[in-house]
Design an enzyme around this catalytic site. Structure first.
Site, short mmCIF file in Angstrom:
data_model
loop_
_atom_site.label_atom_id
_atom_site.label_comp_id
_atom_site.label_asym_id
_atom_site.label_seq_id
_atom_site.Cartn_x
_atom_site.Cartn_y
_atom_site.Cartn_z
N GLU A 104 -20.41 6.81 -34.54
CA GLU A 104 -19.28 6.52 -33.65
C GLU A 104 -17.97 6.74 -34.39
O GLU A 104 -17.85 6.45 -35.59
CB GLU A 104 -19.37 5.07 -33.17
CG GLU A 104 -18.36 4.68 -32.11
CD GLU A 104 -18.69 3.31 -31.51
OE1 GLU A 104 -19.89 3.03 -31.27
OE2 GLU A 104 -17.76 2.52 -31.31
N ASP A 106 -13.94 5.84 -33.63
CA ASP A 106 -13.21 4.96 -32.70
C ASP A 106 -11.70 5.03 -32.80
O ASP A 106 -11.13 4.92 -33.89
CB ASP A 106 -13.55 3.48 -33.01
CG ASP A 106 -14.92 3.08 -32.54
OD1 ASP A 106 -15.52 3.80 -31.74
OD2 ASP A 106 -15.38 2.02 -32.99
N GLU A 108 -9.25 2.31 -30.86
CA GLU A 108 -9.16 1.16 -29.96
C GLU A 108 -7.73 0.64 -29.99
O GLU A 108 -7.16 0.43 -31.07
CB GLU A 108 -10.14 0.04 -30.37
CG GLU A 108 -11.59 0.39 -30.11
CD GLU A 108 -12.52 -0.79 -30.39
OE1 GLU A 108 -13.36 -1.08 -29.52
OE2 GLU A 108 -12.39 -1.39 -31.46
N HIS A 121 -6.53 0.36 -33.69
CA HIS A 121 -7.68 0.03 -34.53
C HIS A 121 -8.57 1.26 -34.62
O HIS A 121 -8.97 1.83 -33.60
CB HIS A 121 -8.42 -1.15 -33.89
CG HIS A 121 -9.67 -1.58 -34.58
ND1 HIS A 121 -9.71 -2.64 -35.44
CD2 HIS A 121 -10.94 -1.11 -34.51
CE1 HIS A 121 -10.95 -2.82 -35.87
NE2 HIS A 121 -11.72 -1.89 -35.32
N ARG A 132 -15.55 0.05 -41.46
CA ARG A 132 -14.59 0.95 -42.10
C ARG A 132 -13.28 0.95 -41.32
O ARG A 132 -12.71 1.99 -41.01
CB ARG A 132 -15.17 2.37 -42.17
CG ARG A 132 -16.46 2.47 -42.99
CD ARG A 132 -16.92 3.92 -43.10
NE ARG A 132 -18.10 4.03 -43.92
CZ ARG A 132 -19.35 4.11 -43.45
NH1 ARG A 132 -19.56 4.06 -42.14
NH2 ARG A 132 -20.38 4.23 -44.27
#
Length: 288
Positions: A104, A106, A108, A121, A132
């Site tokens: 994944e 990301d 966010e 994020h 991480r």
């Protein structure tokens, strides 16, 4: 400092790309995405497919996913985030595979009370393990207009971009024993949901439902990528500059500017969180 790869690694990558086909998502959500949560009033495709809006209220959040699954690519989208008092809400925009050992990548966006900045994020998961996180403030109001958020994912590196400015690079350091997502196809997902148990000040600030519905908007989705499709042609390097893309001196300077001025959390600078020692990649990244 560039990470070297063994000949066998590149042979595996070439074999993988032999099952891929070059695809360019054209920005039309009818053709490129499916609504998977909040059908009807909560997730709307409008303007002939050029605009997608997600909505959150007490009854439901909403989300969509790309029709295609990718194995390497450069993915970009323009987003305009929830305005006003967005505390407790999270707008997630990410690539992810499936299964217990998923990969994944990301973005966010953690909402905040009116007048306080969003927190961006970021995280990278490989084989089901993340931890991480890097977090940033943005240098603009992400609710006032659309801005472009991009993920570069190739066999050498992952780079997070905001308006074509790199904010984070995660290099392939498999030669040091650091896992890197390169074997699992991933789909693009985006959701708008309530996370007031953790999103704003660690859950101290709750969602104000009197401000609902909360809305985030999307346009100009582009996937300059390789789509996993059994029996398809390979992903031609001469058509995909992103496959070998790396940060030049100017882009590294931009990333340093972001980190010096807007980074608010870096897992590689949080030794209390890792009593057995910081993750292996942290020592390498600190040398770059």
């Amino acid at each position: 400092m560039a990470a070297s790869q063994s000949p066998s690694t590149w042979i595996v990558l070439l074999l993988l790309t032999s099952s891929l086909v070059v695809v360019f998502a054209d920005g039309n959500f009818y053709r490129s995405c499916d609504v998977v949560w909040g059908h009807g009033s909560h997730a709307l495709i409008q303007e002939g497919g050029d605009l997608l809006t997600l909505s959150l209220d007490k009854t439901s959040g909403s989300g969509f996913q790309s029709k295609d699954e990718y194995l390497f690519g450069k993915i970009e989208m323009q987003l305009k985030l929830v305005p006003g008092n967005s505390a407790g809400t999270v707008t997630a925009y990410y690539l992810s595979s499936k299964g217990e050992t998923w990969d994944e990548i990301d973005f966010e966006f953690l909402g905040n009370v009116s007048g306080q900045p969003y927190i961006l994020h970021t995280n990278v998961f490989c084989q089901g393990k993340g931890q991480r996180e890097q977090q940033f403030y943005l240098w603009f109001d992400p609710t006032a207009d659309f801005h472009t958020y991009s993920i570069l994912w190739n066999p050498q590196r992952i780079v997070f971009y905001v308006d074509d400015i790199p904010i984070r690079e995660f290099k392939n350091l498999e030669f040091l024993g650091v896992p890197f997502p390169k074997n699992q196809k991933m789909r693009l997902y985006s959701t708008l949901w309530n996370a007031d148990d953790w999103a704003t000040r660690g859950g101290l600030v709750k969602t104000d439902w009197s401000q609902a519905p909360f809305k985030a908007s999307y346009k100009k989705f582009r996937a300059d990528a390789c789509v996993w499709s059994s029996g398809s042609s390979y992903c031609s390097p001469n058509k995909n500059a992103w496959f070998w893309e790396e940060l030049n001196f100017a882009k590294k300077g931009q990333m340093k500017w972001v980190k010096d001025n807007y980074m608010i959390y870096d897992y590689c600078k949080d030794p209390k969180r890792f009593p057995q020692g910081l993750p292996t990649e942290c020592a390498f990244f600190n040398l770059l």
